[in-house]
Design a protein around this motif. Structure first.
Motif, PDB file in Angstrom:
ATOM      1  N   ASP A 123       0.875  -1.262  -0.254  1.00 41.80           N
ATOM      2  CA  ASP A 123       0.135   0.054  -0.161  1.00 41.80           C
ATOM      3  C   ASP A 123       0.726   1.315   0.073  1.00 41.80           C
ATOM      4  OD1 ASP A 123      -2.326  -1.675   0.102  1.00 41.80           O
ATOM      5  OD2 ASP A 123      -2.013  -1.651   2.420  1.00 41.80           O
ATOM      6  N   GLU A 124       1.898   1.332  -0.781  1.00 37.46           N
ATOM      7  CA  GLU A 124       2.673   2.297  -0.875  1.00 37.46           C
ATOM      8  C   GLU A 124       3.563   2.373  -2.154  1.00 37.46           C
ATOM      9  OE1 GLU A 124       5.763   1.869   2.189  1.00 37.46           O
ATOM     10  OE2 GLU A 124       5.503  -0.350   2.037  1.00 37.46           O
ATOM     11  N   PRO A 125       3.985   3.536  -2.618  1.00 35.97           N
ATOM     12  CA  PRO A 125       4.659   3.672  -3.982  1.00 35.97           C
ATOM     13  C   PRO A 125       5.786   2.537  -3.867  1.00 35.97           C
ATOM     14  CG  PRO A 125       4.225   5.660  -3.270  1.00 35.97           C
ATOM     15  CD  PRO A 125       4.012   4.953  -2.162  1.00 35.97           C
ATOM     16  N   HIS A 126       6.160   1.987  -5.183  1.00 33.33           N
ATOM     17  CA  HIS A 126       7.263   0.993  -5.188  1.00 33.33           C
ATOM     18  C   HIS A 126       8.879   1.602  -5.399  1.00 33.33           C
ATOM     19  CE1 HIS A 126       3.423  -1.330  -6.641  1.00 33.33           C
ATOM     20  NE2 HIS A 126       3.258  -1.271  -5.528  1.00 33.33           N
ATOM     21  N   TRP A 127       9.161   2.079  -4.369  1.00 30.15           N
ATOM     22  CA  TRP A 127      10.431   2.484  -4.264  1.00 30.15           C
ATOM     23  C   TRP A 127      10.885   2.258  -2.899  1.00 30.15           C
ATOM     24  CZ3 TRP A 127      12.346   6.220  -0.954  1.00 30.15           C
ATOM     25  CH2 TRP A 127      11.221   7.072  -0.375  1.00 30.15           C
ATOM     26  N   GLY A 128      12.445   2.147  -2.994  1.00 30.76           N
ATOM     27  CA  GLY A 128      13.142   1.929  -1.661  1.00 30.76           C
ATOM     28  C   GLY A 128      14.399   1.014  -1.802  1.00 30.76           C
ATOM     29  N   VAL A 142      15.945   1.717  -5.513  1.00 34.34           N
ATOM     30  CA  VAL A 142      15.167   2.510  -6.468  1.00 34.34           C
ATOM     31  C   VAL A 142      14.560   3.631  -6.062  1.00 34.34           C
ATOM     32  CG1 VAL A 142      13.041   2.152  -7.935  1.00 34.34           C
ATOM     33  CG2 VAL A 142      14.166   0.103  -7.357  1.00 34.34           C
ATOM     34  N   ALA A 143      14.785   4.821  -6.632  1.00 37.90           N
ATOM     35  CA  ALA A 143      14.245   6.302  -6.236  1.00 37.90           C
ATOM     36  C   ALA A 143      12.715   6.418  -6.478  1.00 37.90           C
ATOM     37  CB  ALA A 143      15.233   7.396  -6.698  1.00 37.90           C
ATOM     38  N   PRO A 144      12.275   7.396  -6.148  1.00 42.57           N
ATOM     39  CA  PRO A 144      10.937   7.607  -6.275  1.00 42.57           C
ATOM     40  C   PRO A 144      10.842   8.105  -7.783  1.00 42.57           C
ATOM     41  CG  PRO A 144      11.407   8.562  -4.279  1.00 42.57           C
ATOM     42  CD  PRO A 144      12.897   8.141  -4.714  1.00 42.57           C
ATOM     43  N   ASP A 145      11.728   8.672  -8.334  1.00 41.52           N
ATOM     44  CA  ASP A 145      11.598   8.928  -9.659  1.00 41.52           C
ATOM     45  C   ASP A 145      11.891   7.941 -10.724  1.00 41.52           C
ATOM     46  OD1 ASP A 145      14.400   8.845  -9.478  1.00 41.52           O
ATOM     47  OD2 ASP A 145      14.527  10.836  -9.637  1.00 41.52           O
ATOM     48  N   THR A 261      18.677   9.477   2.084  1.00 40.40           N
ATOM     49  CA  THR A 261      18.990   9.367   3.462  1.00 40.40           C
ATOM     50  C   THR A 261      17.974  10.067   4.374  1.00 40.40           C
ATOM     51  OG1 THR A 261      20.922  10.678   3.341  1.00 40.40           O
ATOM     52  CG2 THR A 261      21.304   8.619   3.257  1.00 40.40           C
ATOM     53  N   THR A 262      17.568  11.218   3.853  1.00 44.02           N
ATOM     54  CA  THR A 262      16.617  12.122   4.703  1.00 44.02           C
ATOM     55  C   THR A 262      15.221  11.730   4.277  1.00 44.02           C
ATOM     56  OG1 THR A 262      16.453  13.607   3.005  1.00 44.02           O
ATOM     57  CG2 THR A 262      18.222  13.874   4.361  1.00 44.02           C
ATOM     58  N   LEU A 263      14.788  10.789   3.567  1.00 45.79           N
ATOM     59  CA  LEU A 263      13.605  10.711   3.412  1.00 45.79           C
ATOM     60  C   LEU A 263      13.336   9.253   3.989  1.00 45.79           C
ATOM     61  CD1 LEU A 263      13.295  10.780  -0.549  1.00 45.79           C
ATOM     62  CD2 LEU A 263      12.915  12.536   1.362  1.00 45.79           C
ATOM     63  N   ALA A 264      11.881   8.969   4.380  1.00 41.74           N
ATOM     64  CA  ALA A 264      11.292   7.882   5.124  1.00 41.74           C
ATOM     65  C   ALA A 264      11.465   6.736   3.910  1.00 41.74           C
ATOM     66  CB  ALA A 264       9.746   7.960   5.468  1.00 41.74           C
ATOM     67  N   THR A 265      12.617   6.121   3.879  1.00 46.28           N
ATOM     68  CA  THR A 265      12.918   5.289   2.684  1.00 46.28           C
ATOM     69  C   THR A 265      12.408   3.859   3.112  1.00 46.28           C
ATOM     70  OG1 THR A 265      14.560   6.763   1.743  1.00 46.28           O
ATOM     71  CG2 THR A 265      14.760   4.288   1.233  1.00 46.28           C
ATOM     72  N   PRO A 266      11.597   3.093   2.678  1.00 47.95           N
ATOM     73  CA  PRO A 266      11.504   1.742   2.995  1.00 47.95           C
ATOM     74  C   PRO A 266      13.000   1.123   2.743  1.00 47.95           C
ATOM     75  CG  PRO A 266       9.932   2.430   1.533  1.00 47.95           C
ATOM     76  CD  PRO A 266      11.015   3.477   1.560  1.00 47.95           C
ATOM     77  N   VAL A 267      13.428   0.278   3.697  1.00 49.56           N
ATOM     78  CA  VAL A 267      14.642  -0.664   3.484  1.00 49.56           C
ATOM     79  C   VAL A 267      14.112  -2.176   3.812  1.00 49.56           C
ATOM     80  CG1 VAL A 267      16.942  -1.035   4.318  1.00 49.56           C
ATOM     81  CG2 VAL A 267      16.025   1.263   4.350  1.00 49.56           C
ATOM     82  N   VAL A 268      14.063  -2.764   2.738  1.00 46.24           N
ATOM     83  CA  VAL A 268      13.530  -4.326   2.812  1.00 46.24           C
ATOM     84  C   VAL A 268      14.733  -5.171   3.104  1.00 46.24           C
ATOM     85  CG1 VAL A 268      11.976  -5.739   1.858  1.00 46.24           C
ATOM     86  CG2 VAL A 268      11.430  -3.454   1.496  1.00 46.24           C
TER      87      VAL A 268
END
Length: 337
Positions: A123-128, A142-145, A261-268
């Motif tokens: 349920d979130e954009p597919h980046w991280g 993978v970045a948001p862009d 590094t400053t974003l709420a980045t998903p780290v899987v």
């Protein structure tokens, strides 16, 4: 091993998902509504050793078995997430072999780290960022862009440390030094003897050297290491801490390359070594990540990576949103009773 298929319904179409790792291969046929129609598990693959076409021939046996079990449901698209597809030319060779196999009109072939990443996103954009630590170790970001960063992941030659095989070699190194006096005494010495049912670690090393013990058996020492660490062995602690550092370095490097590094980045995090959910390892990873990326959202996958491959397939065919929850509910959660 093939699971009992769901009964075919009129007009049903599916996507084919493959997660091909060094230690095992999972294949699943998934209806576009997220229903698991059939699945199978086979031996691991290594296309860098066997070549693309021979590897796909091995996969073809599993794929045909699953398609038969599901009742010859038409396959719209195939997603094959394969370990050792590390270079663009390796992905291209495997993609050509998969397309020639005729499983579906279209296909996607990518490294297995992408399956880990997609399996950990809900349920979130597919980046991280995803890090896999199974038989080997690798990372993708993978970045948001849509920008992507990767690593060569060819082992020690390209600066990698960790993974089940690498940990096995490290455990052997410490175990034999503890045995012959060059290093500190460690519980790993006796545990390695017990694992191989040998009197001396020296005998095990000679057996591997002469080919009497398969080199791949070293992968089995990763759980031995984690248990020794959990029981308080200081040498095992140091190895586990080193692994936590390497995993966090991979993730942070990917994040820095992409400005995450400053974003709420998903780290899987995924792979058998990580999904064992060793507390010291997971705490060590989290502490190191949060120190440099305080907003990172760290999670361990709770479904097999083949689910990530299937989700990529469902994304490709623009399946309904309900398909993801149906698919996830059809698989047991990793690391839980």
């Amino acid at each position: 091993m093939v699971n009992t298929p769901t009964t075919k319904t009129e007009g049903q179409v599916a996507i084919l998902a493959l997660d091909g790792g060094n230690s095992k291969t999972d294949v699943a046929l998934i209806s576009v509504d997220g229903t698991m129609l059939a699945s199978a598990r086979g031996a691991g693959i290594n296309s860098q050793e066997a070549g693309a076409e021979p590897t796909v021939r091995v996969l073809d046996d599993l794929v045909r078995q699953v398609i038969r079990q599901a009742g010859e449901v038409p396959v719209l698209h195939t997603v094959a997430c394969l370990a050792n597809a590390d270079l663009p030319e390796e992905e291209e060779e495997l993609a050509a072999a998969v397309l020639a196999a005729g499983w579906s009109p279209t296909s996607t072939v990518i490294n297995d780290t992408f399956a880990i990443l997609r399996a950990g996103l809900r349920d979130e954009p597919h980046w991280g960022v995803a890090v896999v630590c199974g038989a080997g170790i690798n990372c993708v970001g993978v970045a948001p862009d849509g920008r992507v960063t990767r690593f060569l992941a060819l082992g020690q030659l390209t600066g990698d440390w960790g993974g089940g095989y690498g940990l096995g070699r490290e455990v052997m190194w410490h175990a034999i030094r503890g045995e012959d006096g060059r290093g500190p005494r460690t519980a790993l010495t006796q545990r390695v003897r017990d694992f191989f049912d040998a009197d001396k670690v020296e005998d095990i090393a000679i057996g591997i050297h002469k080919g009497k013990i398969p080199d791949d058996d070293l992968n089995g020492l990763a759980p031995v290491l984690l248990q020794a660490s959990a029981d308080g062995d200081e040498v095992a602690h140091a190895i586990v801490d080193h692994l936590a550092s390497e995993i966090s370095i991979l993730a942070l490097t990917a994040m820095r390359r992409l400005g995450l590094t400053t974003l709420a980045t998903p780290v899987v995090l995924g792979g058998g070594v990580i999904t064992a959910r060793d507390p010291r390892l997971l705490t060590g990873i989290a502490d190191r990540l949060i120190a440099d990326a305080p907003s990172a959202q760290i999670r361990v996958i709770d479904v097999p990576p083949v689910v990530g491959a299937a989700l990529l397939g469902l994304d490709h065919v623009q399946a309904p949103l309900t398909a993801e929850s149906r698919l996830r509910s059809g698989y047991p959660r990793l690391g839980f009773p």
